[in-house]
Design a protein around this motif. Structure first.
Motif, PDB file in Angstrom:
ATOM      1  N   ASP A  59      -3.197 -16.112   1.015  1.00  0.00           N
ATOM      2  CA  ASP A  59      -4.658 -16.026   1.028  1.00  0.00           C
ATOM      3  C   ASP A  59      -5.158 -14.583   1.082  1.00  0.00           C
ATOM      4  N   ARG A  60      -4.240 -13.634   1.093  1.00  0.00           N
ATOM      5  CA  ARG A  60      -4.652 -12.232   1.135  1.00  0.00           C
ATOM      6  C   ARG A  60      -3.757 -11.355   0.257  1.00  0.00           C
ATOM      7  N   LEU A  61      -3.423 -11.850  -0.915  1.00  0.00           N
ATOM      8  CA  LEU A  61      -2.571 -11.105  -1.831  1.00  0.00           C
ATOM      9  C   LEU A  61      -3.286  -9.850  -2.328  1.00  0.00           C
ATOM     10  N   PRO A  62      -2.555  -8.752  -2.551  1.00  0.00           N
ATOM     11  CA  PRO A  62      -3.177  -7.531  -3.066  1.00  0.00           C
ATOM     12  C   PRO A  62      -3.752  -7.758  -4.466  1.00  0.00           C
ATOM     13  N   ASP A  63      -4.810  -7.041  -4.780  1.00  0.00           N
ATOM     14  CA  ASP A  63      -5.437  -7.145  -6.109  1.00  0.00           C
ATOM     15  C   ASP A  63      -5.916  -5.760  -6.512  1.00  0.00           C
ATOM     16  N   THR A  64      -4.968  -4.931  -6.984  1.00  0.00           N
ATOM     17  CA  THR A  64      -5.253  -3.537  -7.300  1.00  0.00           C
ATOM     18  C   THR A  64      -5.706  -3.326  -8.735  1.00  0.00           C
ATOM     19  N   GLY A  65      -5.543  -4.357  -9.579  1.00  0.00           N
ATOM     20  CA  GLY A  65      -5.824  -4.210 -11.001  1.00  0.00           C
ATOM     21  C   GLY A  65      -4.584  -3.869 -11.798  1.00  0.00           C
ATOM     22  N   SER A  66      -3.452  -3.663 -11.116  1.00  0.00           N
ATOM     23  CA  SER A  66      -2.178  -3.370 -11.761  1.00  0.00           C
ATOM     24  C   SER A  66      -1.117  -4.298 -11.182  1.00  0.00           C
ATOM     25  N   TYR A  67      -0.411  -5.008 -12.070  1.00  0.00           N
ATOM     26  CA  TYR A  67       0.618  -5.923 -11.593  1.00  0.00           C
ATOM     27  C   TYR A  67       1.676  -5.188 -10.777  1.00  0.00           C
ATOM     28  N   ARG A  68       2.157  -4.061 -11.285  1.00  0.00           N
ATOM     29  CA  ARG A  68       3.202  -3.319 -10.577  1.00  0.00           C
ATOM     30  C   ARG A  68       2.728  -2.895  -9.188  1.00  0.00           C
ATOM     31  N   ASP A  69       1.516  -2.365  -9.106  1.00  0.00           N
ATOM     32  CA  ASP A  69       0.998  -1.927  -7.811  1.00  0.00           C
ATOM     33  C   ASP A  69       0.801  -3.109  -6.864  1.00  0.00           C
ATOM     34  N   ASP A  70       0.393  -4.253  -7.420  1.00  0.00           N
ATOM     35  CA  ASP A  70       0.238  -5.451  -6.586  1.00  0.00           C
ATOM     36  C   ASP A  70       1.567  -5.851  -5.954  1.00  0.00           C
ATOM     37  N   VAL A  71       2.620  -5.851  -6.766  1.00  0.00           N
ATOM     38  CA  VAL A  71       3.932  -6.266  -6.255  1.00  0.00           C
ATOM     39  C   VAL A  71       4.452  -5.274  -5.226  1.00  0.00           C
ATOM     40  N   ILE A  72       4.277  -3.988  -5.501  1.00  0.00           N
ATOM     41  CA  ILE A  72       4.727  -2.973  -4.548  1.00  0.00           C
ATOM     42  C   ILE A  72       4.002  -3.134  -3.214  1.00  0.00           C
ATOM     43  N   ALA A  73       2.703  -3.430  -3.282  1.00  0.00           N
ATOM     44  CA  ALA A  73       1.927  -3.637  -2.050  1.00  0.00           C
ATOM     45  C   ALA A  73       2.406  -4.868  -1.290  1.00  0.00           C
ATOM     46  N   LEU A  74       3.023  -5.793  -2.007  1.00  0.00           N
ATOM     47  CA  LEU A  74       3.505  -7.022  -1.379  1.00  0.00           C
ATOM     48  C   LEU A  74       4.823  -6.820  -0.642  1.00  0.00           C
ATOM     49  N   PHE A  75       5.586  -5.799  -1.048  1.00  0.00           N
ATOM     50  CA  PHE A  75       6.882  -5.564  -0.420  1.00  0.00           C
ATOM     51  C   PHE A  75       6.711  -5.343   1.080  1.00  0.00           C
ATOM     52  N   VAL A  76       7.594  -5.956   1.858  1.00  0.00           N
ATOM     53  CA  VAL A  76       7.572  -5.800   3.307  1.00  0.00           C
ATOM     54  C   VAL A  76       8.315  -4.531   3.684  1.00  0.00           C
ATOM     55  N   GLN A  77       7.683  -3.704   4.517  1.00  0.00           N
ATOM     56  CA  GLN A  77       8.326  -2.486   4.990  1.00  0.00           C
ATOM     57  C   GLN A  77       9.149  -2.818   6.234  1.00  0.00           C
ATOM     58  N   ASP A  78      10.441  -2.950   6.053  1.00  0.00           N
ATOM     59  CA  ASP A  78      11.320  -3.391   7.142  1.00  0.00           C
ATOM     60  C   ASP A  78      12.043  -2.229   7.809  1.00  0.00           C
ATOM     61  N   THR A  79      12.199  -2.334   9.118  1.00  0.00           N
ATOM     62  CA  THR A  79      13.148  -1.484   9.819  1.00  0.00           C
ATOM     63  C   THR A  79      14.537  -2.097   9.631  1.00  0.00           C
ATOM     64  N   ALA A  80      15.560  -1.386  10.066  1.00  0.00           N
ATOM     65  CA  ALA A  80      16.920  -1.925   9.957  1.00  0.00           C
ATOM     66  C   ALA A  80      17.042  -3.230  10.746  1.00  0.00           C
ATOM     67  N   ASP A  81      16.405  -3.295  11.907  1.00  0.00           N
ATOM     68  CA  ASP A  81      16.460  -4.516  12.720  1.00  0.00           C
ATOM     69  C   ASP A  81      15.737  -5.663  12.025  1.00  0.00           C
ATOM     70  N   ASP A  82      14.571  -5.372  11.434  1.00  0.00           N
ATOM     71  CA  ASP A  82      13.829  -6.405  10.711  1.00  0.00           C
ATOM     72  C   ASP A  82      14.661  -6.940   9.547  1.00  0.00           C
ATOM     73  N   GLN A  83      15.298  -6.028   8.833  1.00  0.00           N
ATOM     74  CA  GLN A  83      16.119  -6.411   7.691  1.00  0.00           C
ATOM     75  C   GLN A  83      17.251  -7.337   8.122  1.00  0.00           C
ATOM     76  N   GLN A  84      17.864  -7.049   9.275  1.00  0.00           N
ATOM     77  CA  GLN A  84      18.943  -7.894   9.777  1.00  0.00           C
ATOM     78  C   GLN A  84      18.423  -9.287  10.114  1.00  0.00           C
ATOM     79  N   VAL A  85      17.246  -9.366  10.707  1.00  0.00           N
ATOM     80  CA  VAL A  85      16.658 -10.668  11.030  1.00  0.00           C
ATOM     81  C   VAL A  85      16.436 -11.469   9.757  1.00  0.00           C
ATOM     82  N   ARG A  86      15.859 -10.846   8.746  1.00  0.00           N
ATOM     83  CA  ARG A  86      15.580 -11.555   7.497  1.00  0.00           C
ATOM     84  C   ARG A  86      16.863 -11.980   6.793  1.00  0.00           C
TER      85      ARG A  86
END
Length: 204
Positions: free
Chosen positions: A84-111
């Motif tokens: 319900d809050r997806l990015p809408d920058t006008g550029s598909y590439r920028d939208d997808v990059i904005a969607l990427f989760v910024q993980d710490t090493a610990d977050d990455q291990q959990v996922r």
């Protein structure tokens, strides 16, 4: 009797309201224990102790370890994506990059461990295979589908096989999880720039 087989021995009384404020701490504890112990080592008792909850409290909500992992992974992916809050920058590439989760090493291990846990659920109970897939990557596939459709509708790309392309990055992340490799931003960008965008530009 295993955790997967035990059912709630203390069902809630008729008319008693469920306290939904307990759900989030229990699901967070599930992910933490899953990351530390893996699916095989995870037990309902460990999760209850980590959440500061009674064992019966967990079983009133989820009847088995598999159900609990499904719920925890669903919450994780839905929280990350936010359809319900997806990015809408006008550029598909920028939208997808904005969607990427910024993980710490610990977050990455959990996922990573959450993904592996879901794969184990699918393996031990074929009835839950589709549910496990939807829990882990369903929201990500839908987010990709929405962003691709927007891009095509505004003329950024010609008509394309969006349903298939929307599954590529999430499914490749599953593949990484199977190999216990980190799902990094760099990996996702390589797929985006090397596979997805060229395929969208080529159209059907």
């Amino acid at each position: 009797m295993s955790d997967d087989e035990v059912q709630d021995e203390h069902p809630a009384r008729v008319g008693r309201k469920r306290d939904h404020t307990r759900d989030a701490p229990i699901l967070d504890a599930t992910l933490a224990v899953l990351a530390e112990a893996g699916y095989e080592g995870m037990t309902i008792d460990l999760v209850a102790a980590r959440a500061g909850a009674a064992r019966a409290t967990v079983y009133r909500r989820w009847a088995s370890k598999a159900d609990l992992v499904l719920a925890a992974a669903t919450r994780l992916s839905e929280t990350d994506v936010g359809l319900d809050r997806l990015p809408d920058t006008g550029s598909y590439r920028d939208d997808v990059i904005a969607l990427f989760v910024q993980d710490t090493a610990d977050d990455q291990q959990v996922r990573l461990q959450a993904m592996i846990g879901l794969l184990m659920v699918a393996r031990i109970d074929k009835r839950l295979a589709d549910a496990a897939t939807r829990a882990g990557i369903g929201p990500w596939i839908e987010a990709n589908r929405i962003l691709m459709r927007r891009a095509v509708d505004r003329g950024e790309f010609p008509p394309a096989d969006i349903d298939t392309l929307a599954e590529v990055i999430p499914m490749m992340c599953i593949s990484r999880a199977v190999q216990q490799e980190p799902i990094t931003r760099e990996f996702s960008l390589a797929l985006l720039d090397g596979v997805i965008i060229p395929a969208l530009r080529a159209g059907r």
